[in-house]
Design an enzyme around this catalytic site. Sequence first.
Site, PDB file in Angstrom:
ATOM      1  N   LYS A  20      11.649   0.640 -12.216  1.00 14.45           N
ATOM      2  CA  LYS A  20      11.101  -0.826 -12.232  1.00 14.45           C
ATOM      3  C   LYS A  20      10.930  -1.004 -13.764  1.00 14.45           C
ATOM      4  CE  LYS A  20       9.682  -1.165  -7.508  1.00 14.45           C
ATOM      5  NZ  LYS A  20       8.687  -1.252  -6.461  1.00 14.45           N
ATOM      6  N   TYR A  60      14.553  -8.361  -1.936  1.00 13.41           N
ATOM      7  CA  TYR A  60      13.262  -8.479  -1.232  1.00 13.41           C
ATOM      8  C   TYR A  60      13.137  -9.367  -0.224  1.00 13.41           C
ATOM      9  CZ  TYR A  60      11.102  -4.983  -4.604  1.00 13.41           C
ATOM     10  OH  TYR A  60      11.115  -3.657  -5.218  1.00 13.41           O
ATOM     11  N   ASN A 123       4.545   0.309  -9.265  1.00 18.43           N
ATOM     12  CA  ASN A 123       4.843   1.744  -8.575  1.00 18.43           C
ATOM     13  C   ASN A 123       6.225   2.272  -9.138  1.00 18.43           C
ATOM     14  OD1 ASN A 123       6.346   0.064  -7.087  1.00 18.43           O
ATOM     15  ND2 ASN A 123       5.511   0.634  -5.049  1.00 18.43           N
ATOM     16  N   GLU A 137      21.888  -2.931  -0.259  1.00 18.74           N
ATOM     17  CA  GLU A 137      21.234  -2.941  -1.716  1.00 18.74           C
ATOM     18  C   GLU A 137      22.461  -2.638  -2.552  1.00 18.74           C
ATOM     19  OE1 GLU A 137      17.765  -0.631  -1.615  1.00 18.74           O
ATOM     20  OE2 GLU A 137      16.846  -2.105  -0.324  1.00 18.74           O
TER      21      GLU A 137
HETATM   22  P1  IDP Z   1       8.701   0.375  -0.916  1.00 18.56           P
HETATM   23  O1  IDP Z   1       9.118  -0.126  -2.429  1.00 18.56           O
HETATM   24  O2  IDP Z   1       7.900   1.656  -0.816  1.00 18.56           O
HETATM   25  O3  IDP Z   1       9.983   0.341   0.057  1.00 18.56           O
HETATM   26  P2  IDP Z   1       8.034  -2.083   0.263  1.00 18.56           P
HETATM   27  O4  IDP Z   1       6.920  -2.382   1.226  1.00 18.56           O
HETATM   28  O5  IDP Z   1       9.438  -2.487   0.635  1.00 18.56           O
HETATM   29  O6  IDP Z   1       7.821  -0.818  -0.201  1.00 18.56           O
HETATM   30  O7  IDP Z   1       7.491  -3.370  -0.931  1.00 18.56           O
HETATM   31  C1  IDP Z   1       8.454  -3.691  -2.028  1.00 18.56           C
HETATM   32  C2  IDP Z   1       7.742  -3.577  -3.275  1.00 18.56           C
HETATM   33  O8  IDP Z   1       6.666  -4.564  -3.335  1.00 18.56           O
HETATM   34  C3  IDP Z   1       6.761  -2.420  -3.503  1.00 18.56           C
HETATM   35  O9  IDP Z   1       7.439  -1.101  -4.011  1.00 18.56           O
HETATM   36  C4  IDP Z   1       5.668  -2.639  -4.484  1.00 18.56           C
HETATM   37  O10 IDP Z   1       6.297  -2.987  -5.604  1.00 18.56           O
HETATM   38  C5  IDP Z   1       5.241  -4.209  -4.050  1.00 18.56           C
HETATM   39  N1  IDP Z   1       4.259  -4.354  -3.112  1.00 18.56           N
HETATM   40  C6  IDP Z   1       4.408  -3.896  -1.631  1.00 18.56           C
HETATM   41  N2  IDP Z   1       3.074  -4.085  -1.168  1.00 18.56           N
HETATM   42  C7  IDP Z   1       2.451  -4.603  -2.374  1.00 18.56           C
HETATM   43  C8  IDP Z   1       0.919  -5.244  -2.301  1.00 18.56           C
HETATM   44  O11 IDP Z   1       0.403  -5.147  -1.141  1.00 18.56           O
HETATM   45  N3  IDP Z   1       0.582  -5.753  -3.533  1.00 18.56           N
HETATM   46  C9  IDP Z   1       1.225  -5.877  -4.454  1.00 18.56           C
HETATM   47  N4  IDP Z   1       2.630  -5.382  -4.580  1.00 18.56           N
HETATM   48  C10 IDP Z   1       3.049  -4.758  -3.313  1.00 18.56           C
END
Ligand code: IDP
Length: 161
Positions: A20, A60, A123, A137
């Site tokens: 990212k 997403y 992250n 994807e």
């Molecule tokens: P993942 O990346 O571990 O698969 P997902 O639930 O698919 O997690 O969420 C996609 C991305 O959305 C996450 O990697 C993160 O960047 C963002 N994200 C998920 N939950 C939150 C949140 O509560 N606050 C802000 N960003 C979030």
Amino acid sequence: ELLRSSGLPDVRERTLIAIKPDGVQRRLVGQIIHRFEQRGFKLVGLKMLQASQDVLSEHYCDLRTKPFYNSLVRYMTSGPLVVMVWEGHNVVQTSRTMVGNTNPAEAQAGTVRGDFSIHVSRNVVHASDSVEGAQKEIQLWFQTKDLLDWDSWDQTSTGDV
Ligand code: IDP
Ligand code: MG
């Protein structure tokens, strides 16, 4: 079924890994690629790009109703991504383990997120969460011609080039 008739592990599974914008900004590209190479996975596609809103809304699509969706898209379009396809036995599940929990506060040390990040909104890396999701994807981010189906020299009989 764990083994093919050859007795070798099934190595055809593929996953999408994306570094990212924060990972690129923080010069983590090499370290992240290194972890996947070191683990034994094979790189079959790689590109650096600026993501469009359209591709991200598809990528997403499950999160469109979340309160953080707009800030997620802003984050993901804030700079270049490095998008990759990695191949190998059980690569989808193993990559998720290597990447760690979505929330870095809960990600184990030794995972990418557990070693390099502190907040869920920064992250560092994306990894597909299922084999079917990975296929979607990969099709979204890559053209088939840009995925290279190469053989390891160490798996050929003579090692001749
Ligand atoms: P993942 O990346 O571990 O698969 P997902 O639930 O698919 O997690 O969420 C996609 C991305 O959305 C996450 O990697 C993160 O960047 C963002 N994200 C998920 N939950 C939150 C949140 O509560 N606050 C802000 N960003 C979030
Ligand atoms: Mg996800």
